[in-house]
Design an enzyme around this catalytic site. Structure first.
Site, PDB file in Angstrom:
ATOM      1  N   HIS A  59       1.409  -0.488  -1.964  1.00 37.27           N
ATOM      2  CA  HIS A  59       2.290  -1.416  -2.687  1.00 37.27           C
ATOM      3  C   HIS A  59       3.314  -0.618  -3.468  1.00 37.27           C
ATOM      4  CE1 HIS A  59       3.619  -4.711  -5.258  1.00 37.27           C
ATOM      5  NE2 HIS A  59       3.096  -5.494  -4.329  1.00 37.27           N
TER       6      HIS A  59
ATOM      7  N   ASP B 171      -2.113  -9.093   0.860  1.00 40.30           N
ATOM      8  CA  ASP B 171      -2.139  -9.563   2.256  1.00 40.30           C
ATOM      9  C   ASP B 171      -3.391  -9.163   3.022  1.00 40.30           C
ATOM     10  OD1 ASP B 171       1.257  -8.846   2.001  1.00 40.30           O
ATOM     11  OD2 ASP B 171       0.442 -10.851   2.330  1.00 40.30           O
TER      12      ASP B 171
HETATM   13  C1  SDX Z   1       3.885  -7.609  -0.235  1.00 43.13           C
HETATM   14  O1  SDX Z   1       6.942  -6.040  -3.741  1.00 43.13           O
HETATM   15  C2  SDX Z   1       6.033  -6.939  -3.834  1.00 43.13           C
HETATM   16  O2  SDX Z   1       5.632  -7.331  -4.917  1.00 43.13           O
HETATM   17  C3  SDX Z   1       5.511  -7.461  -2.517  1.00 43.13           C
HETATM   18  C4  SDX Z   1       4.345  -8.429  -2.575  1.00 43.13           C
HETATM   19  C5  SDX Z   1       4.714  -9.739  -3.226  1.00 43.13           C
HETATM   20  O3  SDX Z   1       3.825 -10.411  -3.748  1.00 43.13           O
HETATM   21  O4  SDX Z   1       5.910 -10.137  -3.117  1.00 43.13           O
HETATM   22  O5  SDX Z   1       3.272  -7.846  -3.272  1.00 43.13           O
HETATM   23  C6  SDX Z   1       3.863  -8.787  -1.150  1.00 43.13           C
HETATM   24  O6  SDX Z   1       4.876  -7.407   0.427  1.00 43.13           O
HETATM   25  C7  SDX Z   1       2.696  -6.704  -0.194  1.00 43.13           C
HETATM   26  C8  SDX Z   1       2.915  -5.479   0.767  1.00 43.13           C
HETATM   27  C9  SDX Z   1       2.599  -5.926   2.187  1.00 43.13           C
HETATM   28  N1  SDX Z   1       2.977  -4.867   3.145  1.00 43.13           N
HETATM   29  C10 SDX Z   1       2.044  -4.150   3.783  1.00 43.13           C
HETATM   30  O7  SDX Z   1       0.831  -4.267   3.643  1.00 43.13           O
HETATM   31  C11 SDX Z   1       2.624  -3.163   4.797  1.00 43.13           C
HETATM   32  C12 SDX Z   1       1.894  -1.816   4.687  1.00 43.13           C
HETATM   33  N2  SDX Z   1       2.287  -1.185   3.448  1.00 43.13           N
HETATM   34  C13 SDX Z   1       3.404  -0.301   3.456  1.00 43.13           C
HETATM   35  O8  SDX Z   1       4.286  -0.353   4.463  1.00 43.13           O
HETATM   36  C14 SDX Z   1       3.900   0.145   2.079  1.00 43.13           C
HETATM   37  O9  SDX Z   1       2.793   0.456   1.346  1.00 43.13           O
HETATM   38  C15 SDX Z   1       4.776  -0.811   1.304  1.00 43.13           C
HETATM   39  C16 SDX Z   1       5.928  -1.295   2.127  1.00 43.13           C
HETATM   40  C17 SDX Z   1       3.994  -1.986   0.835  1.00 43.13           C
HETATM   41  C18 SDX Z   1       5.310  -0.064   0.097  1.00 43.13           C
HETATM   42  O10 SDX Z   1       6.184   0.914   0.559  1.00 43.13           O
HETATM   43  P1  SDX Z   1       6.845   1.998  -0.439  1.00 43.13           P
HETATM   44  O11 SDX Z   1       6.638   1.624  -1.861  1.00 43.13           O
HETATM   45  O12 SDX Z   1       8.237   2.232   0.043  1.00 43.13           O
HETATM   46  O13 SDX Z   1       5.939   3.265  -0.245  1.00 43.13           O
HETATM   47  P2  SDX Z   1       6.188   4.367   0.857  1.00 43.13           P
HETATM   48  O14 SDX Z   1       6.455   3.720   2.181  1.00 43.13           O
HETATM   49  O15 SDX Z   1       7.169   5.353   0.329  1.00 43.13           O
HETATM   50  O16 SDX Z   1       4.729   5.055   0.953  1.00 43.13           O
HETATM   51  C19 SDX Z   1       4.391   6.146   0.094  1.00 43.13           C
HETATM   52  C20 SDX Z   1       3.466   7.027   0.949  1.00 43.13           C
HETATM   53  C21 SDX Z   1       4.099   7.459   2.278  1.00 43.13           C
HETATM   54  O17 SDX Z   1       3.439   8.661   2.663  1.00 43.13           O
HETATM   55  P3  SDX Z   1       4.231  10.098   2.395  1.00 43.13           P
HETATM   56  O18 SDX Z   1       5.600   9.976   3.003  1.00 43.13           O
HETATM   57  O19 SDX Z   1       4.236  10.248   0.887  1.00 43.13           O
HETATM   58  O20 SDX Z   1       3.359  11.125   3.064  1.00 43.13           O
HETATM   59  O21 SDX Z   1       2.299   6.265   1.316  1.00 43.13           O
HETATM   60  C22 SDX Z   1       2.263   6.111   2.733  1.00 43.13           C
HETATM   61  C23 SDX Z   1       3.653   6.392   3.241  1.00 43.13           C
HETATM   62  O22 SDX Z   1       3.603   6.867   4.586  1.00 43.13           O
HETATM   63  N3  SDX Z   1       1.864   4.727   3.000  1.00 43.13           N
HETATM   64  C24 SDX Z   1       1.020   4.357   3.962  1.00 43.13           C
HETATM   65  C25 SDX Z   1       0.879   2.970   3.819  1.00 43.13           C
HETATM   66  N4  SDX Z   1       1.645   2.534   2.807  1.00 43.13           N
HETATM   67  C26 SDX Z   1       2.259   3.634   2.305  1.00 43.13           C
HETATM   68  N5  SDX Z   1       0.373   5.076   4.915  1.00 43.13           N
HETATM   69  C27 SDX Z   1      -0.432   4.357   5.747  1.00 43.13           C
HETATM   70  N6  SDX Z   1      -0.637   3.014   5.677  1.00 43.13           N
HETATM   71  C28 SDX Z   1       0.005   2.292   4.735  1.00 43.13           C
HETATM   72  N7  SDX Z   1      -0.178   0.961   4.651  1.00 43.13           N
END
Ligand code: SDX
Length: 434
Positions: A311, A369
């Site tokens: 998140h 989710d």
């Molecule tokens: C919602 O914003 C809100 O409030 C949203 C929400 C709401 O109520 O409106 O809460 C609802 O959208 C919840 C999120 C649902 N999405 C997912 O479950 C999709 C999977 N999650 C990710 O794609 C990610 O965690 C996000 C999109 C939710 C957040 O992305 P960020 O903040 O841009 O974080 P990032 O992509 O920069 O990740 C940081 C690190 C990275 O690794 P490094 O580059 O540091 O090595 O964490 C890793 C990412 O690769 N990472 C994951 C991951 N989520 C982040 N690695 C594997 N699996 C994951 N799910």
């Protein structure tokens, strides 16, 4: 609203030998910000922050999140208290009006919702023209966007009767969602009933049938109220920021929310609840080897992500996922489902992930989710409608933010800056010489 929270403290910035002081803002829950509204005028510089990881777009008194402590409050009330004690309509009223309704206000609001539950019969025919298999999210955003055409006063006076506009939208989106489901089955539409509560009406419109009357289950109605409450608002998430961005151009509420629905559709945002279920079903169908998926999620060369984890704000448990996880057991019991293999699989994945260094180091926890789809599926809601359910819950939040943005006396059109990195000025070459 920001000026009320400006402190005497300053941030000093030394640029090109010049020192400028920038005011410090401190919110009511202690959040701190550097106010850079004068930055370009005083220095010629802008800031850059892709994805707005560190940039606040506004001051808001609707929702407070503390990502480090896993705190979520709507208008100062803890999400745990609201989910345990309120109906969705009570919380929708709270988000939109800023206070919990008394009995009369709640009754009047509910009556307004009942009054507006039908959609124009011309709109019902729209469903006949969507292709079979059309995405329920695209149908929803199209129908909501079109809704304003049936109320031309909305364009003439967008802030006219906001109570009526809000109640109309909350009620009609519920009907549109249920009708789109019935249409997708080729089943007769079930119209809203005046004697049913908001959530009971939705379930009845979804699952009642002329040949098999739907038995309303109080546990499912309670669980649906909780799920919609938990999705009610979440400060400046992608879809809410979209609603504010589009609304800032002074476009009507329904068009702004239609844009928000499209932002929510994305698998990184609200579309994640559908993607989680598809991921769990794929893992289960391929023998349950979830470790292979966890390893893929950790592989920097593999675009696969463990959907339902991580998140932008929460760096600990999303408080909503804890509440939903508990509600799963209640709903499954109410449905007489002794065990749900996908719930067991989800719990196993969570247990392993929370002990895995890759996820621990990145503060990746289950988000809202990860478990919600288990409940929707147990209720009989099809996977391709999970994000529509998210939109139904998020409506009051979107409405509240649109009103807040519209009422901001210092409000202006949202238009971010950029840093240009393309070709420098070059001589034009006529077609014949290229
Ligand atoms: C919602 O914003 C809100 O409030 C949203 C929400 C709401 O109520 O409106 O809460 C609802 O959208 C919840 C999120 C649902 N999405 C997912 O479950 C999709 C999977 N999650 C990710 O794609 C990610 O965690 C996000 C999109 C939710 C957040 O992305 P960020 O903040 O841009 O974080 P990032 O992509 O920069 O990740 C940081 C690190 C990275 O690794 P490094 O580059 O540091 O090595 O964490 C890793 C990412 O690769 N990472 C994951 C991951 N989520 C982040 N690695 C594997 N699996 C994951 N799910």
């Amino acid at each position: 609203m920001i000026d009320k929270f400006t402190t005497d403290r300053k941030a000093k910035l030394i640029l090109d030998g010049k020192t400028i002081e920038l005011p410090i803002v401190e919110g009511s829950e202690g959040e701190k910000a550097i106010d850079i509204r004068r930055l370009r005028a005083e220095t010629g510089y802008i800031t850059i922050d892709s994805g707005y990881m560190n940039t606040g777009s506004c001051a808001s008194d609707i929702t407070f999140l503390d990502g480090e402590k896993g705190v979520l409050q709507y208008r100062g009330y803890a999400i745990e208290d609201l989910a345990a004690n309120c109906s969705f309509i009570e919380v929708a009223y709270l988000l939109i009006h800023g206070r919990l309704p008394n009995r009369d206000e709640l009754r009047n609001f509910s009556e307004l919702l009942g009054l507006f539950a039908l959609i124009h019969e011309d709109m019902v025919h729209f469903f006949d023209r969507f292709p079979a298999g059309a995405s329920p999210m695209s149908i929803l955003s199209s129908m909501v966007n079109c809704l304003c055409n049936f109320y031309p006063e909305m364009n003439e006076n967008p802030m006219g009767n906001i109570d009526m506009m809000a109640a109309r939208l909350l009620s009609k989106v519920r009907t549109i969602a249920a009708f789109s489901y019935k249409k997708s089955l080729g089943s007769p539409l079930v119209y809203p009933r005046h004697d049913l509560s908001y959530c009971a009406n939705f379930l009845n419109m979804m699952f009642d049938s002329p040949v098999k009357p739907y038995e309303i289950n109080a546990t499912l109605v309670r669980a649906l109220n909780q799920l919609l409450i938990l999705h009610g608002d979440h400060e400046q998430n992608c879809s809410t920021a979209t609603v504010r961005m589009v609304g800032s151009a002074k476009v009507n509420l329904y068009a702004s929310i239609s844009a928000g629905i499209n932002a929510l559709w994305g698998p990184l945002h609200g579309g994640a609840n559908q993607a989680v279920m598809e991921m769990l079903e794929e893992i289960h169908a391929s023998g349950g080897n979830y470790r292979k998926y966890i390893e893929r999620a950790k592989d920097p060369n593999d675009p696969f992500r463990l959907v339902g984890f991580g998140h932008r704000v929460y760096k600990t448990f999303d408080p909503r996922s804890r509440i939903i996880k508990k509600a799963c057991d209640d709903v499954l019991e109410a449905m007489g489902i002794n065990s749900d293999p996908l719930l067991e699989l989800a719990k196993e994945i969570e247990e392993v992930v929370l002990r895995d260094d890759y996820f621990v180091e990145r503060n990746l926890y289950p988000n809202v989710d990860f478990y919600s789809g288990i409940i929707y599926r147990a209720m009989g809601i099809p996977v391709n409608m999970f994000t529509v359910m998210f939109a139904l819950g998020r409506l009051p939040g979107w409405i509240a933010h649109w009103i807040e943005m519209w009422n901001d006396p210092n409000g202006r059109i949202s238009r971010p800056r950029q840093v240009y990195v393309g070709p420098k000025r070059r001589k034009f070459v006529p077609l014949g010489e290229r």
